[in-house]
Write an enzyme that holds these catalytic residues in place. Structure first.
Site: not given
Length: 365
Positions: A257, A261, A270
């Protein structure tokens, strides 16, 4: 048998630089068959970029990008027949575009308009709308596949999800019923390495997600999800097995990805820049482009023409989206129940009265 000794197939035809690692499938030897796949991936990526820009300027709601994962949806959309049923999740832009969902309908959906799921395309109307709850669509697909089997129809239900969804009970229950009943369903897992902020390595102890199919009694395998040739080839075979009564398959597409998100997320909190930069070297669009250029099938002139064509289509879709009159606020109730329960009738009436008062107040200003 200890799970560490289980070896599942992993398929890859092109390396990160678009160089063949060995013989390609027969269909891929015809370069002209690869061009529509490339065009579809570029179209998806440009749509993605534009929607994110619209969201950042307040013209659309929260959006889930498919950046870096275009090969998976493109393979799905290119292989399903018109009478098959796609049961998608929220990162299936490429497959929906190929199944006939218009860009303006997608903009409506992500803009919070119910009409965005009222597809006009004949093929798209037979598919399910995007599913936001995690993994519930896997069970819906099994219901569809059960109907196909009961009727004796040679049709396939295909459902998609992310890696995080494979840890949900809904997903595991779907695998169980699919294997028990040998349903004509294909599960495509977009293993993009992150379930929001939770990395793949700590969300599941299995060496591969594809192994989860084995416990349910059917085949699971991995494929390089950044290699569209590999995804098409293995998915083609899985769909044909399902269509001819040979049961389900779980195809784990290993991708990354490259985006947040959703537009409500900040992935820099993160994961490291080094990790993302490495993943950019593996991404699917540039990989296929490099192969096509090396084969003399693509060049800068064709690239610019494709981009211009997609940008024009995008602008038409945006104009249609922004030019449409607002939906009736009461439409939020329209698709919740087949018949409205009496216990909730009062709530609906109160809402209608509030809207009416607000409208009258605006008329008097």
């Amino acid at each position: 048998m200890p799970h560490s000794s289980i070896e599942l197939p992993y398929t890859r035809y092109l390396d990160a630089d678009g160089r063949p690692l060995g013989p390609l499938p027969d269909w891929a030897l015809d370069g002209e068959r690869l061009l529509p796949l490339y065009r579809a991936m570029v179209r998806t990526r440009l749509f993605d970029q534009k929607v994110i820009a619209l969201q950042r300027t307040g013209r659309i709601g929260t959006y889930a990008s498919s950046l870096g994962q275009e090969a998976v949806g493109t393979a799905i959309g290119s292989l399903l027949r018109a009478d098959d049923v796609l049961v998608p999740y929220y990162r299936d832009t490429a497959s929906q575009l190929l199944r006939g969902v218009s860009m303006s309908e997608m903009l409506l959906y992500w803009g919070g308009d119910e009409r965005g799921s009222d597809y006009r395309g004949e093929v798209a109307r037979g598919d399910f709308p995007l599913c936001v709850p995690i993994a519930t669509q896997a069970l819906h697909a099994c219901g569809v596949a059960s109907a196909f089997k009961i009727r004796g129809e040679h049709r396939v239900a295909l459902t998609t999800c992310g890696d995080g969804a494979t840890s949900k009970g809904d997903f595991l229950e779907a695998l169980n019923v699919a294997g028990t009943w040998q349903l004509p369903v294909v599960f495509v897992v977009n293993n993009n390495q992150w379930a929001i902020s939770v990395p793949r390595r700590i969300q599941c102890g299995a060496p591969t997600l594809a192994q989860k199919a084995l416990g349910a009694g059917f085949a699971g395998e991995q494929v390089d999800g950044n290699d569209v040739i590999a995804v098409v080839e293995r998915l083609r075979l899985a769909i044909e097995r399902a269509r001819h009564g040979k049961g389900p398959t779980l195809l784990e597409c290993v991708t990354y990805r490259l985006c947040d998100h959703t537009t409500a997320d900040d992935a820099t909190r993160y994961r490291s820049a080094e990790e993302v930069n490495q993943a950019w070297h593996e991404e699917p669009v540039k990989r296929l482009q490099s192969y096509l250029v090396g084969q003399g099938l693509w060049d800068e002139g064709r690239e610019q023409a494709l981009v211009a064509e997609c940008q024009a289509e995008l602008q038409r879709a945006i104009d249609a989206y922004e030019g449409l009159a607002a939906q009736d606020p009461q439409s939020v109730f329209a698709h919740v129940y087949a018949s409205w329960p009496q216990a909730l009738a009062e709530q609906r009436e109160q809402f209608a009265e509030r809207i009416a008062r607000r409208t009258q107040g605006a008329d008097h200003e």
